[in-house]
Design an enzyme around this catalytic site. Structure first.
Site, PDB file in Angstrom:
ATOM      1  N   HIS A 136     -11.148  -1.210   1.482  1.00  0.00           N
ATOM      2  CA  HIS A 136     -11.564  -0.127   1.691  1.00  0.00           C
ATOM      3  C   HIS A 136     -11.605   0.864   3.180  1.00  0.00           C
ATOM      4  O   HIS A 136     -12.773   1.863   3.449  1.00  0.00           O
ATOM      5  CB  HIS A 136     -12.393   1.141   0.921  1.00  0.00           C
ATOM      6  CG  HIS A 136     -12.051   2.417   0.058  1.00  0.00           C
ATOM      7  ND1 HIS A 136     -11.754   2.596  -0.912  1.00  0.00           N
ATOM      8  CD2 HIS A 136     -11.179   3.389   1.098  1.00  0.00           C
ATOM      9  CE1 HIS A 136     -10.894   4.233  -0.523  1.00  0.00           C
ATOM     10  NE2 HIS A 136     -11.547   4.178  -0.038  1.00  0.00           N
ATOM     11  N   GLU A 175     -12.644  -1.117  -7.794  1.00  0.00           N
ATOM     12  CA  GLU A 175     -13.740  -1.553  -6.873  1.00  0.00           C
ATOM     13  C   GLU A 175     -15.436  -1.552  -6.318  1.00  0.00           C
ATOM     14  O   GLU A 175     -14.960  -0.662  -7.215  1.00  0.00           O
ATOM     15  CB  GLU A 175     -12.685  -1.095  -5.215  1.00  0.00           C
ATOM     16  CG  GLU A 175     -12.756   0.178  -5.314  1.00  0.00           C
ATOM     17  CD  GLU A 175     -12.119   0.551  -3.955  1.00  0.00           C
ATOM     18  OE1 GLU A 175     -11.175   0.897  -3.766  1.00  0.00           O
ATOM     19  OE2 GLU A 175     -12.739   1.442  -2.987  1.00  0.00           O
ATOM     20  N   ARG A 200      -5.678   5.036  -3.446  1.00  0.00           N
ATOM     21  CA  ARG A 200      -6.988   4.986  -3.797  1.00  0.00           C
ATOM     22  C   ARG A 200      -6.746   3.918  -5.191  1.00  0.00           C
ATOM     23  O   ARG A 200      -5.192   3.630  -5.584  1.00  0.00           O
ATOM     24  CB  ARG A 200      -6.929   5.593  -5.065  1.00  0.00           C
ATOM     25  CG  ARG A 200      -8.060   6.954  -4.443  1.00  0.00           C
ATOM     26  CD  ARG A 200      -8.922   6.646  -4.540  1.00  0.00           C
ATOM     27  NE  ARG A 200      -9.828   7.772  -3.939  1.00  0.00           N
ATOM     28  CZ  ARG A 200     -10.115   7.844  -2.715  1.00  0.00           C
ATOM     29  NH1 ARG A 200      -9.666   7.212  -1.690  1.00  0.00           N
ATOM     30  NH2 ARG A 200     -10.708   8.972  -1.777  1.00  0.00           N
TER      31      ARG A 200
HETATM   32  C1  8YV Z   1     -13.362   7.263   2.005  1.00  0.00           C
HETATM   33  C2  8YV Z   1     -11.136   7.409   1.181  1.00  0.00           C
HETATM   34  O1  8YV Z   1     -14.547   6.502   3.695  1.00  0.00           O
HETATM   35  O2  8YV Z   1     -11.390   9.600   2.357  1.00  0.00           O
HETATM   36  C3  8YV Z   1     -10.900   9.066   1.874  1.00  0.00           C
HETATM   37  O3  8YV Z   1     -10.627   9.700   0.311  1.00  0.00           O
HETATM   38  O4  8YV Z   1     -10.840   6.984   0.603  1.00  0.00           O
HETATM   39  C4  8YV Z   1     -12.286   6.752   2.198  1.00  0.00           C
HETATM   40  O5  8YV Z   1     -11.699   7.767   3.360  1.00  0.00           O
HETATM   41  C5  8YV Z   1     -14.795   6.506   1.063  1.00  0.00           C
HETATM   42  O6  8YV Z   1     -13.510   7.384   0.154  1.00  0.00           O
HETATM   43  C6  8YV Z   1     -15.783   6.682   0.989  1.00  0.00           C
HETATM   44  O7  8YV Z   1     -16.140   8.333   1.053  1.00  0.00           O
END
Ligand code: 8YV
Length: 331
Positions: free
Chosen positions: A288, A270, A241
């Protein structure tokens, strides 16, 4: 009139999954993938019993209080720092995420990003595309080896372990890790992994990969002080993150050392990216997309839908984050 529950699908997802949800619910979806502002999201949730959310939608006490009929918040993501889980639990709202289905895909991506940073893949590609490649030179884009180097992992959950497995079994890397809890001895042995404190991890890792959840405690877990402790020539990869790394401090370390390169799939604030990072050639930047294989994104959408269907039909959702909600239900 219908007595089927109404739900909101906050962002565009696979049409097949929307169609499946329409078999159970009155669905408001978002095929144009508009980003709903805060007030609009709250307004669109009026009358809805469930929502399929992504990391972009902040689900907090204010939103829940404005929508007391809401019973289930189903993230299409494994991370759920966008959801105030205690606030959900206090209001009897089920919160779910999508673990497991994205583990290997995200580990592939983390490993790829680490390799791209170590071997300067995007930096050298830009050089080539600019037409600057005139001749071979012994010192052209020299990077650092991945095979046999020490792989450091901060956050040894499912994805961290999958990255460790790639490093240990595929690339002969000794693995060191730091985590809230230590792995069982047999798991450590299978991953060639040694538990160390954070200072040792920073000092000894040739390639440090961050795979820990974001929380108040992990905010800026890697800042100027931690970067200064890293090995000269090391790489840093973040597929967890934004906010775990202090991006301004990282940009400075990429310019002044000690680290050689970084790979980032996530950023503070972001989709904005710190301008100082954009100026650095020695950082691989991706938007991402760690879980972004077709098969995995579809599995994530299906699991989010499974969770919502179960939650609103009185069954236990397969990946319920706050099972206390079920225990508190009247019999
Ligand atoms: C998601 C992510 O695509 O799963 C997670 O925590 O960071 C990604 O796989 C993104 O968060 C959108 O929901």
């Amino acid at each position: 009139m219908t007595d089927r529950p109404s739900i909101l699908i906050a962002r565009a997802i696979f049409p097949e999954v929307v169609a499946r949800l329409r078999g159970h619910f009155e669905v408001e979806d978002n095929p144009g993938d508009q980003i709903h502002g805060r007030a609009e999201l709250i307004a669109r949730l009026h009358g809805k019993r469930g929502v399929i959310a992504t990391g972009s939608e902040r689900i907090d006490a204010e939103l829940l209080d404005a929508n007391p009929q809401l019973r289930a918040v189903c993230n299409m993501a494994v991370g759920y720092n966008n959801i105030d889980v205690p606030a959900c639990t206090a209001r009897g709202v089920m919160a779910t995420n999508t673990p497991d289905v994205l583990t290997e895909t995200t580990a592939d991506f983390g490993f790829a990003l680490m390799m791209a940073a170590a071997r300067r893949i995007t930096e050298s590609e830009r050089f080539l595309r600019r037409g600057e490649w005139q001749r071979w030179a012994y010192d052209m884009f020299m990077g650092c080896d991945v095979h046999g180097a020490t792989l450091g992992i901060l956050g040894m959950g499912r994805i961290g372990q999958a990255i460790a497995r790639r490093g240990a079994l595929g690339f002969g890397m000794p693995v060191i890790y730091h985590n809230r809890s230590r792995l069982p001895a047999e798991t450590e042995a299978a991953l060639n992994a040694r538990y160390v404190d954070k200072a040792t991890l920073l000092r000894e890792a040739d390639h440090l990969v961050l795979v820990l959840p974001y929380s108040a405690e992990s905010h800026h877990a890697i800042g100027a002080a931690e970067l200064a402790q890293m090995k000269p020539g090391a790489t840093l990869t973040n597929v967890a993150r934004g906010g775990i790394v202090d991006d301004a401090a990282l940009a400075a370390a990429l310019r002044d050392g000690p680290i050689a390169a970084a790979g980032l799939d996530v950023f503070e604030g972001e989709p904005q990216v710190h301008p100082a990072l954009l100026e650095r050639p020695n950082v691989v930047l991706t938007p991402h997309i760690g879980s972004g294989s077709l098969r995995t994104r579809r599995a994530m959408a299906d699991l989010a839908a499974d969770n919502l269907i179960a939650a609103l039909s009185g069954a236990r959702p397969p990946s319920l984050i706050n099972p206390e909600v079920l225990a508190a239900r009247p019999a």
